[in-house]
Scaffold this motif. Sequence first.
Motif, PDB file in Angstrom:
ATOM      1  N   GLY A  23       0.785  -1.219   0.000  1.00 49.80           N
ATOM      2  CA  GLY A  23       0.000   0.000   0.000  1.00 49.80           C
ATOM      3  C   GLY A  23       0.818   1.271   0.000  1.00 49.80           C
ATOM      4  N   LEU A  24       2.130   1.179   0.136  1.00 48.09           N
ATOM      5  CA  LEU A  24       2.975   2.377   0.177  1.00 48.09           C
ATOM      6  C   LEU A  24       2.782   3.240  -1.059  1.00 48.09           C
ATOM      7  CD1 LEU A  24       5.194   4.073   1.520  1.00 48.09           C
ATOM      8  CD2 LEU A  24       6.887   2.580   0.410  1.00 48.09           C
ATOM      9  N   TYR A  25       2.658   2.602  -2.222  1.00 50.67           N
ATOM     10  CA  TYR A  25       2.482   3.334  -3.477  1.00 50.67           C
ATOM     11  C   TYR A  25       1.072   3.154  -4.053  1.00 50.67           C
ATOM     12  CZ  TYR A  25       7.553   3.518  -3.169  1.00 50.67           C
ATOM     13  OH  TYR A  25       8.846   3.728  -2.732  1.00 50.67           O
ATOM     14  N   GLY A  26       0.148   2.690  -3.222  1.00 49.51           N
ATOM     15  CA  GLY A  26      -1.216   2.479  -3.666  1.00 49.51           C
ATOM     16  C   GLY A  26      -1.532   1.000  -3.779  1.00 49.51           C
ATOM     17  N   LYS A  27      -2.781   0.656  -3.551  1.00 46.15           N
ATOM     18  CA  LYS A  27      -3.195  -0.750  -3.530  1.00 46.15           C
ATOM     19  C   LYS A  27      -2.953  -1.453  -4.854  1.00 46.15           C
ATOM     20  CE  LYS A  27      -7.119  -3.721  -2.363  1.00 46.15           C
ATOM     21  NZ  LYS A  27      -8.551  -3.756  -1.940  1.00 46.15           N
ATOM     22  N   GLY A  28      -3.131  -0.748  -5.966  1.00 50.18           N
ATOM     23  CA  GLY A  28      -2.975  -1.378  -7.278  1.00 50.18           C
ATOM     24  C   GLY A  28      -1.602  -1.208  -7.887  1.00 50.18           C
ATOM     25  N   ASP A  29      -0.636  -0.720  -7.109  1.00 50.00           N
ATOM     26  CA  ASP A  29       0.707  -0.480  -7.648  1.00 50.00           C
ATOM     27  C   ASP A  29       1.352  -1.768  -8.130  1.00 50.00           C
ATOM     28  OD1 ASP A  29       3.236   1.086  -7.978  1.00 50.00           O
ATOM     29  OD2 ASP A  29       3.909  -0.359  -6.474  1.00 50.00           O
ATOM     30  N   GLN A  30       2.078  -1.688  -9.243  1.00 54.32           N
ATOM     31  CA  GLN A  30       2.802  -2.840  -9.783  1.00 54.32           C
ATOM     32  C   GLN A  30       4.273  -2.530 -10.049  1.00 54.32           C
ATOM     33  OE1 GLN A  30       0.484  -5.526 -12.463  1.00 54.32           O
ATOM     34  NE2 GLN A  30      -0.843  -3.740 -12.723  1.00 54.32           N
ATOM     35  N   LEU A  31       4.728  -1.366  -9.584  1.00 57.44           N
ATOM     36  CA  LEU A  31       6.121  -0.973  -9.814  1.00 57.44           C
ATOM     37  C   LEU A  31       7.014  -1.176  -8.592  1.00 57.44           C
ATOM     38  CD1 LEU A  31       5.666   2.336 -11.846  1.00 57.44           C
ATOM     39  CD2 LEU A  31       6.023   0.006 -12.701  1.00 57.44           C
ATOM     40  N   GLY A  32       6.434  -1.164  -7.397  1.00 59.19           N
ATOM     41  CA  GLY A  32       7.230  -1.385  -6.200  1.00 59.19           C
ATOM     42  C   GLY A  32       8.365  -0.390  -6.073  1.00 59.19           C
ATOM     43  N   PHE A  33       9.576  -0.906  -5.857  1.00 57.35           N
ATOM     44  CA  PHE A  33      10.752  -0.060  -5.661  1.00 57.35           C
ATOM     45  C   PHE A  33      11.088   0.767  -6.898  1.00 57.35           C
ATOM     46  CE2 PHE A  33      13.646  -1.454  -1.922  1.00 57.35           C
ATOM     47  CZ  PHE A  33      12.591  -1.309  -1.041  1.00 57.35           C
ATOM     48  N   LEU A  34      10.567   0.403  -8.051  1.00 57.47           N
ATOM     49  CA  LEU A  34      10.850   1.198  -9.240  1.00 57.47           C
ATOM     50  C   LEU A  34      10.203   2.578  -9.157  1.00 57.47           C
ATOM     51  CD1 LEU A  34      10.692  -1.422 -12.129  1.00 57.47           C
ATOM     52  CD2 LEU A  34      12.655  -0.653 -10.769  1.00 57.47           C
ATOM     53  N   ASN A  35       9.261   2.760  -8.220  1.00 55.62           N
ATOM     54  CA  ASN A  35       8.738   4.097  -7.959  1.00 55.62           C
ATOM     55  C   ASN A  35       9.834   5.024  -7.446  1.00 55.62           C
ATOM     56  OD1 ASN A  35       5.648   4.165  -8.311  1.00 55.62           O
ATOM     57  ND2 ASN A  35       5.942   2.275  -7.131  1.00 55.62           N
ATOM     58  N   ARG A  36      10.900   4.458  -6.920  1.00 57.76           N
ATOM     59  CA  ARG A  36      12.020   5.271  -6.431  1.00 57.76           C
ATOM     60  C   ARG A  36      12.799   5.910  -7.576  1.00 57.76           C
ATOM     61  NH1 ARG A  36      14.681   2.102  -1.278  1.00 57.76           N
ATOM     62  NH2 ARG A  36      12.743   1.859  -0.067  1.00 57.76           N
ATOM     63  N   LEU A  37      12.666   5.344  -8.771  1.00 63.56           N
ATOM     64  CA  LEU A  37      13.381   5.877  -9.934  1.00 63.56           C
ATOM     65  C   LEU A  37      12.556   6.999 -10.556  1.00 63.56           C
ATOM     66  CD1 LEU A  37      14.736   2.549 -11.448  1.00 63.56           C
ATOM     67  CD2 LEU A  37      16.024   4.294 -10.200  1.00 63.56           C
ATOM     68  N   THR A  38      12.475   8.100  -9.849  1.00 65.07           N
ATOM     69  CA  THR A  38      11.737   9.261 -10.321  1.00 65.07           C
ATOM     70  C   THR A  38      12.510   9.932 -11.464  1.00 65.07           C
ATOM     71  OG1 THR A  38      12.831  10.736  -8.756  1.00 65.07           O
ATOM     72  CG2 THR A  38      10.819   9.635  -8.005  1.00 65.07           C
ATOM     73  N   ASP A  39      11.852  10.847 -12.157  1.00 65.95           N
ATOM     74  CA  ASP A  39      12.534  11.580 -13.223  1.00 65.95           C
ATOM     75  C   ASP A  39      13.769  12.300 -12.680  1.00 65.95           C
ATOM     76  OD1 ASP A  39      10.542  10.707 -14.909  1.00 65.95           O
ATOM     77  OD2 ASP A  39       9.512  12.645 -15.030  1.00 65.95           O
ATOM     78  N   ASP A  40      13.673  12.863 -11.488  1.00 66.79           N
ATOM     79  CA  ASP A  40      14.809  13.582 -10.900  1.00 66.79           C
ATOM     80  C   ASP A  40      15.966  12.637 -10.587  1.00 66.79           C
ATOM     81  OD1 ASP A  40      13.510  16.000 -11.061  1.00 66.79           O
ATOM     82  OD2 ASP A  40      12.814  15.975  -8.976  1.00 66.79           O
ATOM     83  N   VAL A  41      15.633  11.449 -10.077  1.00 70.23           N
ATOM     84  CA  VAL A  41      16.682  10.463  -9.767  1.00 70.23           C
ATOM     85  C   VAL A  41      17.388  10.010 -11.045  1.00 70.23           C
ATOM     86  CG1 VAL A  41      17.063   8.087  -8.960  1.00 70.23           C
ATOM     87  CG2 VAL A  41      15.669   9.661  -7.603  1.00 70.23           C
ATOM     88  N   VAL A  42      16.616   9.762 -12.101  1.00 72.44           N
ATOM     89  CA  VAL A  42      17.205   9.326 -13.373  1.00 72.44           C
ATOM     90  C   VAL A  42      18.015  10.452 -14.004  1.00 72.44           C
ATOM     91  CG1 VAL A  42      16.693   8.503 -15.700  1.00 72.44           C
ATOM     92  CG2 VAL A  42      15.412   7.603 -13.750  1.00 72.44           C
ATOM     93  N   LEU A  43      17.524  11.673 -13.918  1.00 69.46           N
ATOM     94  CA  LEU A  43      18.258  12.819 -14.464  1.00 69.46           C
ATOM     95  C   LEU A  43      19.606  12.978 -13.772  1.00 69.46           C
ATOM     96  CD1 LEU A  43      18.229  15.257 -16.378  1.00 69.46           C
ATOM     97  CD2 LEU A  43      17.148  16.577 -14.530  1.00 69.46           C
ATOM     98  N   GLU A  44      19.612  12.828 -12.460  1.00 74.47           N
ATOM     99  CA  GLU A  44      20.872  12.897 -11.718  1.00 74.47           C
ATOM    100  C   GLU A  44      21.783  11.744 -12.110  1.00 74.47           C
ATOM    101  OE1 GLU A  44      23.738  14.286  -9.060  1.00 74.47           O
ATOM    102  OE2 GLU A  44      21.906  15.278  -9.789  1.00 74.47           O
ATOM    103  N   ALA A  45      21.212  10.553 -12.307  1.00 75.32           N
ATOM    104  CA  ALA A  45      22.008   9.385 -12.691  1.00 75.32           C
ATOM    105  C   ALA A  45      22.660   9.575 -14.053  1.00 75.32           C
ATOM    106  CB  ALA A  45      21.127   8.140 -12.699  1.00 75.32           C
ATOM    107  N   ALA A  46      21.994  10.314 -14.934  1.00 75.77           N
ATOM    108  CA  ALA A  46      22.531  10.534 -16.280  1.00 75.77           C
ATOM    109  C   ALA A  46      23.859  11.283 -16.250  1.00 75.77           C
ATOM    110  CB  ALA A  46      21.516  11.290 -17.130  1.00 75.77           C
ATOM    111  N   LYS A  47      24.161  11.946 -15.143  1.00 68.29           N
ATOM    112  CA  LYS A  47      25.445  12.644 -15.002  1.00 68.29           C
ATOM    113  C   LYS A  47      26.623  11.667 -14.945  1.00 68.29           C
ATOM    114  CE  LYS A  47      23.360  16.587 -12.591  1.00 68.29           C
ATOM    115  NZ  LYS A  47      23.290  17.353 -11.311  1.00 68.29           N
ATOM    116  N   GLU A  48      26.312  10.370 -14.751  1.00 70.17           N
ATOM    117  CA  GLU A  48      27.356   9.342 -14.753  1.00 70.17           C
ATOM    118  C   GLU A  48      27.930   9.135 -16.149  1.00 70.17           C
ATOM    119  OE1 GLU A  48      28.598   7.545 -12.184  1.00 70.17           O
ATOM    120  OE2 GLU A  48      27.338   8.585 -10.709  1.00 70.17           O
ATOM    121  N   ILE A  49      27.210   9.560 -17.182  1.00 69.97           N
ATOM    122  CA  ILE A  49      27.676   9.363 -18.554  1.00 69.97           C
ATOM    123  C   ILE A  49      28.686  10.457 -18.896  1.00 69.97           C
ATOM    124  CG2 ILE A  49      27.021   9.196 -20.979  1.00 69.97           C
ATOM    125  CD1 ILE A  49      24.248   8.308 -20.094  1.00 69.97           C
ATOM    126  N   LYS A  50      29.942  10.043 -19.029  1.00 73.30           N
ATOM    127  CA  LYS A  50      31.027  10.989 -19.285  1.00 73.30           C
ATOM    128  C   LYS A  50      31.854  10.620 -20.512  1.00 73.30           C
ATOM    129  CE  LYS A  50      31.437  11.847 -14.290  1.00 73.30           C
ATOM    130  NZ  LYS A  50      30.669  13.104 -14.320  1.00 73.30           N
TER     131      LYS A  50
END
Length: 320
Positions: A23-50
């Motif tokens: 229920g943390l992300y809603g009763k019908g959620d099917q993403l689980g921990f992938l909800n942690r990969l927000t647009d901001d988190v992915v954008l910050e991760a993209a800085k790893e590409i050098k």
Amino acid sequence: MEGLPKFSDLPLNKGDPHHSAWGLYGKGDQLGFLNRLTDDVVLEAAKEIKTGVRISLNWPLDAQKDIPFFGRQVFHQHMYNKPPRVVNDDVWTFNSQSSSQWDGLRHFAYQKEAKFYNGVTMDDIHAEGSVVNGIGAWSEKGIVGRGVLLDFHSWRLENNIPYEPFKTGSIPLEQLKAVAEAQGVKIKFGDILIIRSGKAYGYMAAFSELKKDEIAALAKVMPPTFSGVEQSEEVLEWIWNNFSAVAGDQPSFECWPTQKDFMLHEVLLAGWGCPIGELFDLEALSEHCKKAGRWSFFITSEVCNVPGGVASPPNILAIF
């Protein structure tokens, strides 16, 4: 992460299985921990590409040849031509977990309670037309973020620590933290954790060096015995506080069979919706990490869009 319940608050609901976060992300959620990969988190991760260097973490689909473990079906390719045109088609049949894989939310339930993520039952899953908790839901945005490699294999060689992939044994959390410290890795919330257990003693490398009769004998052992991450409250808390997915080069990620009265698979998959990657090919990745002097990178993984699927090849790249 702001608003994340404390590990000590689990389970979130009275009467739910131990450590569950239903229920943390809603009763019908099917993403689980992938909800942690927000647009901001992915954008910050993209800085790893050098540098633009790209490294695959996928073993071939036929990596386990004709004797895969856990009684899973082997990969088979049927190729045929289509005369009178000079054209070929092919048909693949394989178990989605017989090579590199992401375990999805239909794979492993809480065994005692017989409940999958968010309380889904076996009847729910097997109902006609049901796609609930199917891995196809992960394909919309993929598993994309900052990856961190903990090269346990190199660290243990430097510290004379034995490791046998085909025997039940645990990699303790204190050793994984020591690896991170030795590498100078700073873990960020939402990271995708990847653990390399070995080369000379790693699972697929060891598997490829075995004779066919040796593989056949090992495959008959029930339950199979593999080394992997320890089952402990401390490991669970570490994952809860930091990661969006976990993976390794082992067949089961965790020590198998379990040495405790619970399995990480139960809590990670059924309790939290945390993807578990197994049998990843980490050799080229580890070599480049050593050469570059960095153990973090951008990860992009597009699971197969199979509505109601149980697991999927990862189709995964590390990008530096």
